[in-house]
Design an enzyme around this catalytic site. Sequence first.
Site, PDB file in Angstrom:
ATOM      1  N   LYS A  87     -21.195  26.358 -21.969  1.00  0.00           N
ATOM      2  CA  LYS A  87     -20.174  25.950 -21.000  1.00  0.00           C
ATOM      3  C   LYS A  87     -20.289  26.751 -19.697  1.00  0.00           C
ATOM      4  CE  LYS A  87     -18.288  22.625 -23.364  1.00  0.00           C
ATOM      5  NZ  LYS A  87     -18.333  21.229 -22.908  1.00  0.00           N
TER       6      LYS A  87
ATOM      7  N   ASP B  47     -27.039   8.073 -28.047  1.00  0.00           N
ATOM      8  CA  ASP B  47     -27.045   9.521 -28.298  1.00  0.00           C
ATOM      9  C   ASP B  47     -27.451  10.185 -26.980  1.00  0.00           C
ATOM     10  OD1 ASP B  47     -27.756  12.147 -28.928  1.00  0.00           O
ATOM     11  OD2 ASP B  47     -28.454  11.599 -30.935  1.00  0.00           O
ATOM     12  N   VAL B  48     -26.544  10.961 -26.413  1.00  0.00           N
ATOM     13  CA  VAL B  48     -26.821  11.516 -25.080  1.00  0.00           C
ATOM     14  C   VAL B  48     -27.943  12.551 -25.087  1.00  0.00           C
ATOM     15  CG1 VAL B  48     -24.577  11.034 -24.028  1.00  0.00           C
ATOM     16  CG2 VAL B  48     -24.904  13.181 -25.292  1.00  0.00           C
TER      17      VAL B  48
ATOM     18  N   TYR C 199     -21.749  27.951 -27.869  1.00  0.00           N
ATOM     19  CA  TYR C 199     -20.793  27.119 -27.113  1.00  0.00           C
ATOM     20  C   TYR C 199     -20.409  27.807 -25.804  1.00  0.00           C
ATOM     21  CZ  TYR C 199     -16.645  24.242 -26.165  1.00  0.00           C
ATOM     22  OH  TYR C 199     -15.719  23.405 -25.583  1.00  0.00           O
TER      23      TYR C 199
HETATM   24  P1  NDP Z   1     -14.400  15.839 -30.262  1.00  0.00           P
HETATM   25  O1  NDP Z   1     -15.206  16.568 -31.289  1.00  0.00           O
HETATM   26  O2  NDP Z   1     -13.059  15.310 -30.638  1.00  0.00           O
HETATM   27  O3  NDP Z   1     -15.260  14.618 -29.660  1.00  0.00           O
HETATM   28  C1  NDP Z   1     -16.585  14.837 -29.269  1.00  0.00           C
HETATM   29  C2  NDP Z   1     -17.113  13.569 -28.634  1.00  0.00           C
HETATM   30  O4  NDP Z   1     -18.464  13.817 -28.234  1.00  0.00           O
HETATM   31  C3  NDP Z   1     -17.104  12.389 -29.582  1.00  0.00           C
HETATM   32  O5  NDP Z   1     -16.644  11.243 -28.887  1.00  0.00           O
HETATM   33  C4  NDP Z   1     -18.579  12.231 -29.947  1.00  0.00           C
HETATM   34  O6  NDP Z   1     -18.894  10.856 -30.109  1.00  0.00           O
HETATM   35  C5  NDP Z   1     -19.278  12.754 -28.701  1.00  0.00           C
HETATM   36  N1  NDP Z   1     -20.631  13.222 -28.974  1.00  0.00           N
HETATM   37  C6  NDP Z   1     -21.011  14.363 -29.623  1.00  0.00           C
HETATM   38  N2  NDP Z   1     -22.345  14.409 -29.700  1.00  0.00           N
HETATM   39  C7  NDP Z   1     -22.829  13.302 -29.089  1.00  0.00           C
HETATM   40  C8  NDP Z   1     -24.122  12.784 -28.856  1.00  0.00           C
HETATM   41  N3  NDP Z   1     -25.230  13.436 -29.256  1.00  0.00           N
HETATM   42  N4  NDP Z   1     -24.253  11.602 -28.190  1.00  0.00           N
HETATM   43  C9  NDP Z   1     -23.145  10.924 -27.776  1.00  0.00           C
HETATM   44  N5  NDP Z   1     -21.886  11.368 -27.960  1.00  0.00           N
HETATM   45  C10 NDP Z   1     -21.730  12.541 -28.614  1.00  0.00           C
HETATM   46  O7  NDP Z   1     -14.284  16.857 -29.044  1.00  0.00           O
HETATM   47  P2  NDP Z   1     -13.199  16.988 -27.871  1.00  0.00           P
HETATM   48  O8  NDP Z   1     -12.688  15.660 -27.500  1.00  0.00           O
HETATM   49  O9  NDP Z   1     -12.249  18.058 -28.236  1.00  0.00           O
HETATM   50  O10 NDP Z   1     -14.108  17.574 -26.705  1.00  0.00           O
HETATM   51  C11 NDP Z   1     -14.591  16.798 -25.627  1.00  0.00           C
HETATM   52  C12 NDP Z   1     -15.196  17.732 -24.588  1.00  0.00           C
HETATM   53  O11 NDP Z   1     -14.186  18.635 -24.135  1.00  0.00           O
HETATM   54  C13 NDP Z   1     -16.337  18.595 -25.128  1.00  0.00           C
HETATM   55  O12 NDP Z   1     -17.305  18.760 -24.127  1.00  0.00           O
HETATM   56  C14 NDP Z   1     -15.645  19.920 -25.415  1.00  0.00           C
HETATM   57  O13 NDP Z   1     -16.533  20.992 -25.396  1.00  0.00           O
HETATM   58  C15 NDP Z   1     -14.652  19.971 -24.273  1.00  0.00           C
HETATM   59  N6  NDP Z   1     -13.520  20.872 -24.495  1.00  0.00           N
HETATM   60  C16 NDP Z   1     -12.623  20.627 -25.514  1.00  0.00           C
HETATM   61  C17 NDP Z   1     -11.551  21.484 -25.692  1.00  0.00           C
HETATM   62  C18 NDP Z   1     -10.526  21.266 -26.749  1.00  0.00           C
HETATM   63  O14 NDP Z   1      -9.688  22.163 -26.952  1.00  0.00           O
HETATM   64  N7  NDP Z   1     -10.517  20.148 -27.443  1.00  0.00           N
HETATM   65  C19 NDP Z   1     -11.363  22.667 -24.824  1.00  0.00           C
HETATM   66  C20 NDP Z   1     -12.367  22.823 -23.812  1.00  0.00           C
HETATM   67  C21 NDP Z   1     -13.394  21.941 -23.660  1.00  0.00           C
HETATM   68  P3  NDP Z   1     -19.687  10.229 -31.387  1.00  0.00           P
HETATM   69  O15 NDP Z   1     -19.257  10.982 -32.595  1.00  0.00           O
HETATM   70  O16 NDP Z   1     -19.277   8.783 -31.342  1.00  0.00           O
HETATM   71  O17 NDP Z   1     -21.142  10.403 -31.044  1.00  0.00           O
END
Ligand code: NDP
Length: 255
Positions: A166, A68-69, A162
């Site tokens: 960012k 967990d980051v 959010y």
């Molecule tokens: P998802 O919701 O699909 O995935 C989020 C990821 O973050 C998962 O792999 C999850 O892993 C991980 N995560 C969340 N909380 C934790 C935690 N506490 N510890 C470790 N891992 C964590 O999001 P996206 O892939 O869409 O987004 C990825 C990044 O891109 C984010 O920073 C988002 O803000 C950014 N972004 C996305 C956009 C979009 O349109 N999709 C646009 C602009 C930016 P797990 O559940 O295994 O913990």
Amino acid sequence: MGALERFSLSGRVAVVTGGTRGLGAGFAAALGDAGASVVLVGRDEDAAEGVLKSLRDNDIRAEFVQADVTVPADVERVLATTLDRFGRVDVLVNNAGACVHAPALDVTPEDWRSVMDVNLDAVWTCSQVFGRHFVEQGTGTIVNIGSMSGFIVNRPQWQPAYNASKAAVHHLTRSLAAEWAPYGVRVNALAPGYIKTDMSPVDDPAFRQHWIEDAPMQRYGTVEELAPAVVFLASDASSFVTGSVLVADGGYTTF
Ligand code: NDP
């Protein structure tokens, strides 16, 4: 060195937080495709297994570290485990993120904290833990996943925590880039627009007008077209780039 060679990550090791699905899984695949060994970081072991399998099926050396980051001891363990398994680390992609849609007056203290914990505080913790190592070794690149939401206010959904998180990531990127440039460490951010993942329900008709029709390209993006930008920022192809926020949004922020 030829231009394409500069994109090679052969022999390098990249850690991708939130590598268990969505953009992070795509970034891991692209970094691996460019030659890197990859460490996926996240909480969901089942999801990680699927990503690991597809990476390994493509001959990419990959490991998962469940963490967990938002927990600093977990982040220290990610660094230690990476060094133990691979002997080195060269790239950190701070990708893990979370979003809460709610009008400002409805955002609870828990909502606010949960978004800031993952999107900002954890980016800080990971950057400091890995940055300390990178500064000591005199090389390393950090790619923070920001968002166009750090520049604009999205609509129709409100997401004040959010957006603020960012914008802070973008400026933290510049701050760390300035401090660590003399030590051979580069820090950049990628600011995507709408990309289809669990976080972004780009097919939802409720969002179509503002997310798609208002955009110059009139479409959302895919992780496959975004991921090469992470390879660029992680590799020697961007050796003179630091403190930059690269916008990849299909032109959304031009209006
Ligand atoms: P998802 O919701 O699909 O995935 C989020 C990821 O973050 C998962 O792999 C999850 O892993 C991980 N995560 C969340 N909380 C934790 C935690 N506490 N510890 C470790 N891992 C964590 O999001 P996206 O892939 O869409 O987004 C990825 C990044 O891109 C984010 O920073 C988002 O803000 C950014 N972004 C996305 C956009 C979009 O349109 N999709 C646009 C602009 C930016 P797990 O559940 O295994 O913990």
